[in-house]
Enzyme design. Structure first.
Site, PDB file in Angstrom:
ATOM      1  N   HIS A 149       0.801  -1.216   0.000  1.00 23.74           N
ATOM      2  CA  HIS A 149       0.000   0.000   0.000  1.00 23.74           C
ATOM      3  C   HIS A 149       0.837   1.270   0.000  1.00 23.74           C
ATOM      4  O   HIS A 149       0.281   2.351   0.179  1.00 23.74           O
ATOM      5  CB  HIS A 149      -0.912   0.033   1.230  1.00 23.74           C
ATOM      6  CG  HIS A 149      -2.091  -0.884   1.141  1.00 23.74           C
ATOM      7  ND1 HIS A 149      -3.270  -0.540   0.526  1.00 23.74           N
ATOM      8  CD2 HIS A 149      -2.263  -2.149   1.587  1.00 23.74           C
ATOM      9  CE1 HIS A 149      -4.126  -1.541   0.604  1.00 23.74           C
ATOM     10  NE2 HIS A 149      -3.546  -2.530   1.242  1.00 23.74           N
ATOM     11  N   LYS A 178      -8.628  13.693   5.019  1.00 22.82           N
ATOM     12  CA  LYS A 178      -7.791  12.487   5.013  1.00 22.82           C
ATOM     13  C   LYS A 178      -6.727  12.636   6.091  1.00 22.82           C
ATOM     14  O   LYS A 178      -6.565  13.704   6.696  1.00 22.82           O
ATOM     15  CB  LYS A 178      -7.136  12.289   3.648  1.00 22.82           C
ATOM     16  CG  LYS A 178      -6.331  13.486   3.144  1.00 22.82           C
ATOM     17  CD  LYS A 178      -5.812  13.223   1.733  1.00 22.82           C
ATOM     18  CE  LYS A 178      -6.934  13.120   0.738  1.00 22.82           C
ATOM     19  NZ  LYS A 178      -6.556  12.440  -0.502  1.00 22.82           N
ATOM     20  N   ARG A 179      -6.020  11.553   6.318  1.00 23.01           N
ATOM     21  CA  ARG A 179      -4.909  11.574   7.269  1.00 23.01           C
ATOM     22  C   ARG A 179      -3.908  12.664   6.868  1.00 23.01           C
ATOM     23  O   ARG A 179      -3.643  12.865   5.683  1.00 23.01           O
ATOM     24  CB  ARG A 179      -4.230  10.192   7.259  1.00 23.01           C
ATOM     25  CG  ARG A 179      -3.021  10.045   8.129  1.00 23.01           C
ATOM     26  CD  ARG A 179      -2.579   8.582   8.146  1.00 23.01           C
ATOM     27  NE  ARG A 179      -2.298   8.061   6.815  1.00 23.01           N
ATOM     28  CZ  ARG A 179      -1.105   8.101   6.231  1.00 23.01           C
ATOM     29  NH1 ARG A 179      -0.079   8.658   6.854  1.00 23.01           N
ATOM     30  NH2 ARG A 179      -0.919   7.576   5.037  1.00 23.01           N
ATOM     31  N   LYS A 225       0.604  14.400   1.259  1.00 23.69           N
ATOM     32  CA  LYS A 225      -0.787  14.651   0.876  1.00 23.69           C
ATOM     33  C   LYS A 225      -1.041  16.142   0.642  1.00 23.69           C
ATOM     34  O   LYS A 225      -2.060  16.522   0.082  1.00 23.69           O
ATOM     35  CB  LYS A 225      -1.740  14.095   1.932  1.00 23.69           C
ATOM     36  CG  LYS A 225      -1.671  12.562   2.042  1.00 23.69           C
ATOM     37  CD  LYS A 225      -2.605  12.032   3.114  1.00 23.69           C
ATOM     38  CE  LYS A 225      -2.471  10.528   3.303  1.00 23.69           C
ATOM     39  NZ  LYS A 225      -3.025   9.749   2.162  1.00 23.69           N
ATOM     40  N   THR A 240      -8.670   6.387  -1.474  1.00 21.96           N
ATOM     41  CA  THR A 240     -10.048   5.921  -1.644  1.00 21.96           C
ATOM     42  C   THR A 240     -11.050   7.047  -1.410  1.00 21.96           C
ATOM     43  O   THR A 240     -12.193   6.946  -1.851  1.00 21.96           O
ATOM     44  CB  THR A 240     -10.373   4.754  -0.689  1.00 21.96           C
ATOM     45  OG1 THR A 240     -10.033   5.108   0.659  1.00 21.96           O
ATOM     46  CG2 THR A 240      -9.620   3.494  -1.097  1.00 21.96           C
ATOM     47  N   LYS A 246     -14.888   7.848  -3.162  1.00 20.36           N
ATOM     48  CA  LYS A 246     -16.129   8.148  -2.428  1.00 20.36           C
ATOM     49  C   LYS A 246     -16.697   9.489  -2.854  1.00 20.36           C
ATOM     50  O   LYS A 246     -17.917   9.647  -2.994  1.00 20.36           O
ATOM     51  CB  LYS A 246     -15.838   8.130  -0.926  1.00 20.36           C
ATOM     52  CG  LYS A 246     -15.376   6.780  -0.401  1.00 20.36           C
ATOM     53  CD  LYS A 246     -14.713   6.896   0.964  1.00 20.36           C
ATOM     54  CE  LYS A 246     -13.953   5.641   1.325  1.00 20.36           C
ATOM     55  NZ  LYS A 246     -13.094   5.815   2.506  1.00 20.36           N
TER      56      LYS A 246
END
Length: 856
Positions: A391, A582-583, A588, A690, A694
């Site tokens: 991952h 998100k985290r 990110k 992900t 969504k």
């Protein structure tokens, strides 16, 4: 005794007549119906019986939580019949092949709403609750969410479990029952503060302890070699201590399916709770020291591993749940087999990232030492049984364990890994003679002053299949991260792009949109998401378009009210809702999003009469407690929000919001209300993502780089319905190779320079120039994730977003097409691919005797 008393006593002890028997039989049937019946009256009776007999409360004195528990037990009763029929009366009797999903994380979310939908009880339960003077929404809000995961990895595991049951694939999920899940996040003076997640404080109605399946796990000590009675070389592990693993089972229902699979989570318990000798000597604390020490293993999700003790505990956690799980799998197998010849034909073990990789050495140990299987057969079984899903491409996430920790905790496993590595490298040398550099790169052991076990390497060697989770990610694995392994074992590698369950992320999260979709194309989309393509036929239907837009606006209004209630910030529900949830991690790039917000703030200040598209920028997510930079980014977001949201010159044209304690429940509020999804990671760093899926399913447009699953989302929804910006993965590599200097971008871009200087000068920190200095200096001097290089492209693309949003008809079309073309990203599709290509398992339908009809 008088005559009446004698008569009563005689009747009490007299043999039962047929009438009594019929009454007894009728009562038994009625009891069964109360446990399994699906009609409103039966549900209502069961609901109040559970309130009275399990919660021990009369309805006049019961709390909202009591009513939630009673309803949860009522739903669980209907799962139990299917669960027993699935596991005991179908899988075991037919001796089917079972998928065993090994994951250190499961973010399953609240269970009541999901199970009501899956079993077809939602409408009836709503009626029962309403007729009882209650509100179903209020009861759903009583459930504590199990925070047994960190982010996408754990949520993916939960989506997969949902799909496995829906697709009727025999499966069991194995993991850890953390007493405290991921921390509760609070924002204090703008900074993240962590508090324990006490999700078990009121009990968990969904789990069932299985005390008859307790496993023993060894730690530490030493090994002894000996020769057995047949003259074979054997090794005995003499542990320093042992810990017991207690399994807690949760039923995982499938949608409109009789299949109920199992999520089995392990809790640690001391083998000896109490030492009377020590207690009697007066050392009361040491008398229970072993209990405390042992039970710490499953006390909290992912201890901070910045220190030696944290790293040791993390390895203990991983080995503990893997050992329990493999012992349990072998126990199940030996119920119907007397040798291991068919083991790989009966179980497919999937490693969800590197955390469970110790299972490869543990299965070898169990086969070799506990069951006296020869090395060659044991290794053949192990390789055929295990599959490895990677991952991440981040080097820090590819776990390595120092010999000092690994050898101390797991001395026998280190011996086995040495042997695995030796035999593997002999094969490498035979294929690549005299290529010592390649041998060093492939070795499971990383040499040097601090020798380490490379767990991703062990996973590659010990598995028959290796897969990435998005097309780009899998290519990076093959040609960069695991390049040498791909050249050696090309047949092992494949791609399995992630997916998410539409049952939770559309049907449960966005009920109004679900009803509209069902009204147009029927219900088949819930189990076959590719059916959403049929929505394209209605893109010119004005009534449909109006309803779609109205639903989005209602969802935005609901979120605006939630924001006001939780933060005190009033936001304009007609503004563009721009979400990044998100985290928190530097790759990110939440801070790139924030830099755009600052630039937009500056533009409005400089051009107060400008016609700016109103925008509400919403962040949510947690930073790891030991990740200082990520926590500083959260503090900066809140500091900027404090300035922007209180500036009278700005008004409703721009708001910045941070929503604390992001979890599955909050996510279900956010996805349906979003206009724009921020998927802006540095290209080549995000394995898949992900949240992008969504958002798209809920009609949200994406601004993003060509990273992770963004590539495939853009291909599916159409480039014209996706806002692309930034460097590609090859360009990122090239830019760094040429000697990236972030100061060149800083000095040449006035908007970027102004934003960075404002942060540095304390404009957003009440004059404190030191607070965000570490972040500013990191960006100006290193900028590891190329924010500065992508800044202008990002700003230009955000302007295209604003321009597109002005044309609401065009935006609405893009929104509908994003949903209509998102069917590929269902976790059902992903699981079918795993089942066909890696696990080689088929659906096994579960048939109930006198099965109640579902009302789905």
């Amino acid at each position: 005794m008088n005559s009446n008393g004698l008569k009563q006593e005689t009747q009490r002890h007299a043999p039962r007549t047929k009438k009594h028997i019929r009454r007894t039989e009728h009562a038994a049937i009625q009891l069964q119906n109360d446990r399994t019946g699906m009609d409103v009256e039966t549900l209502k009776r069961a609901f109040f019986d559970n309130l009275y007999y399990i919660q021990a409360k009369d309805k006049d004195w019961a709390t909202a939580h009591d009513f939630y528990m009673a309803l949860a037990y009522t739903v669980r009763d209907r799962l139990l019949q299917r669960w027993i029929k699935t596991v005991e009366q179908t899988y075991r009797k037919k001796d089917v092949k079972v998928v065993c999903y090994l994951s250190a994380e499961y973010l399953v979310g609240r269970q009541l709403g999901k199970n009501l939908i899956n079993v077809g009880l939602h409408d009836h339960a709503c009626q029962v609750v309403q007729e009882s003077g209650l509100d179903l929404y209020d009861l759903l809000e009583q459930e504590d969410e199990p925070g047994l995961g960190n982010g996408g990895l754990g949520r993916l595991a939960a989506c997969f479990m949902d799909s496995l049951s829906t697709l009727e694939i025999p499966a069991i999920g194995y993991g850890i029952r953390y007493e405290y899940g991921i921390f509760q996040q609070y924002i204090c003076n703008g900074a993240q503060v962590e508090r324990p997640d006490r999700w078990l404080r009121f009990g968990n109605p969904w789990e069932i302890p299985r005390l008859d399946y307790i496993m023993e796990v060894k730690f530490g000590g030493h090994t002894e070699a000996y020769t057995d009675e047949q003259g074979r070389y054997q090794v005995r592990w003499i542990p320093e201590r042992t810990v017991l693993g207690i399994p807690y089972d949760t039923p995982i229902s499938g949608y409109s399916s009789n299949t109920v699979n199992t999520l089995r989570l392990w809790s640690a318990k001391a083998s000896d709770d109490f030492n009377f000798e020590i207690f009697n000597s007066g050392d009361y604390a040491r008398a229970v020291a072993d209990k405390v020490f042992s039970e710490n293993i499953t006390k909290v999700l992912y201890p901070n591993d910045n220190k030696y003790q944290g790293r040791e505990l993390r390895l203990e956690q991983q080995y503990f749940f893997v050992s329990c799980s493999l012992q349990d799998i072998i126990r199940n197998y030996l119920l119907s087999h007397d040798n291991f010849d068919s083991f790989a034909d009966k179980f497919a073990l999937q490693i969800n990232d590197t955390h469970p990789t110790i299972g490869i050495a543990e299965l070898m140990r169990l086969l070799l030492d506990e069951h006296q299987v020869g090395w060659d057969q044991a290794w053949d079984i192990t390789q055929k049984t295990f599959g490895f899903t990677n991952h991440t491409v981040l080097s820090e996430a590819l776990e390595r364990w120092s010999f000092s920790i690994f050898g101390y905790l797991l001395p026998r496993h280190l011996e086995i890994i040495f042997e695995i590595n030796q035999r593997f490298l002999d094969e490498v040398r035979a294929k690549y003679p005299n290529d010592n550099e390649r041998i060093a790169r492939l070795s499971v052991i990383q040499e040097g002053s601090d020798k380490q076990v490379r767990m991703a390497h062990l996973a590659c060697v010990g598995s028959h299949a290796i897969n990435g989770v998005a097309g780009l990610h899998s290519e990076i694995l093959k040609h960069e991260t695991f390049k040498d392994f791909y050249e050696l074992f090309p047949e092992k590698f494949s791609n399995k792009t992630n997916g998410v369950t539409p049952r939770r992320w559309i049907l449960l999260a966005n009920p109004k949109l679900s009803l509209l979709i069902t009204d147009k194309i029927g219900r088949d989309w819930i189990k076959n998401l590719e059916e959403l393509k049929r929505l394209e036929a209605f893109v010119d239907d004005q009534e449909f378009r109006h309803k779609w837009q109205l639903i989005k606006q209602e969802n935005k209004q609901d979120l605006a009210e939630y924001i006001l209630h939780t933060t005190g910030t009033h936001v304009n529900a007609n503004s563009l809702f721009d979400l990044q949830v998100k985290r928190f991690h530097e790759y990110k790039r939440q801070h790139l999003n924030l830099l755009h917000a600052i630039a937009l703030y500056n533009y409005i200040k400089q051009h107060p009469d400008a016609d700016v598209v109103p925008r509400t920028v919403i962040f949510a997510g947690k930073a790891a407690p030991g990740y200082a930079t990520a926590k500083l980014i959260i503090q900066l977001i809140n500091s900027v929000a404090d300035v922007v949201n209180h500036d009278p010159d700005i008004g409703d044209r721009l708001k910045v919001v941070f929503l604390e304690n992001y979890n599955v429940t909050l996510a279900q509020r956010l996805y349906p209300a979003a206009d724009l999804s921020e998927q802006i990671s540095t290209a080549g760093k995000e394995a898949s993502g992900t949240s992008n899926m969504k958002f798209a399913m809920n009609g949200t447009l994406t601004i993003g780089t060509l990273d992770g699953a963004n590539v495939e989302i853009r291909d599916r929804v159409g480039a014209e319905n996706f806002f692309l910006f930034g460097l590609t993965a090859p360009q990122v590599s090239q830019t760094k190779a040429q000697g990236y200097n972030p100061s060149d971008y800083y000095n040449s871009n006035a908007q970027l320079k102004q934003a960075i200087d404002q942060i540095a000068s304390g404009d957003f920190s009440k004059g404190d120039k030191d607070l965000f200095k570490p972040l500013v200096e990191s960006l100006k001097n290193q900028d590891e994730y190329l924010l500065f290089a992508d800044f202008q492209s990002y700003l230009d693309t955000q302007q295209r977003v604003s321009d597109a949003y002005r044309d609401q008809d065009k935006w609405l079309l893009m929104s509908i097409l994003n949903t209509a073309r998102s069917g590929y990203f269902s976790s059902d599709r992903t699981i079918r691919q795993y089942a066909e290509d890696i696990w080689h398992v088929k659906p096994v339908p579960v048939v109930l005797d006198n099965a109640p009809n579902f009302d789905n």
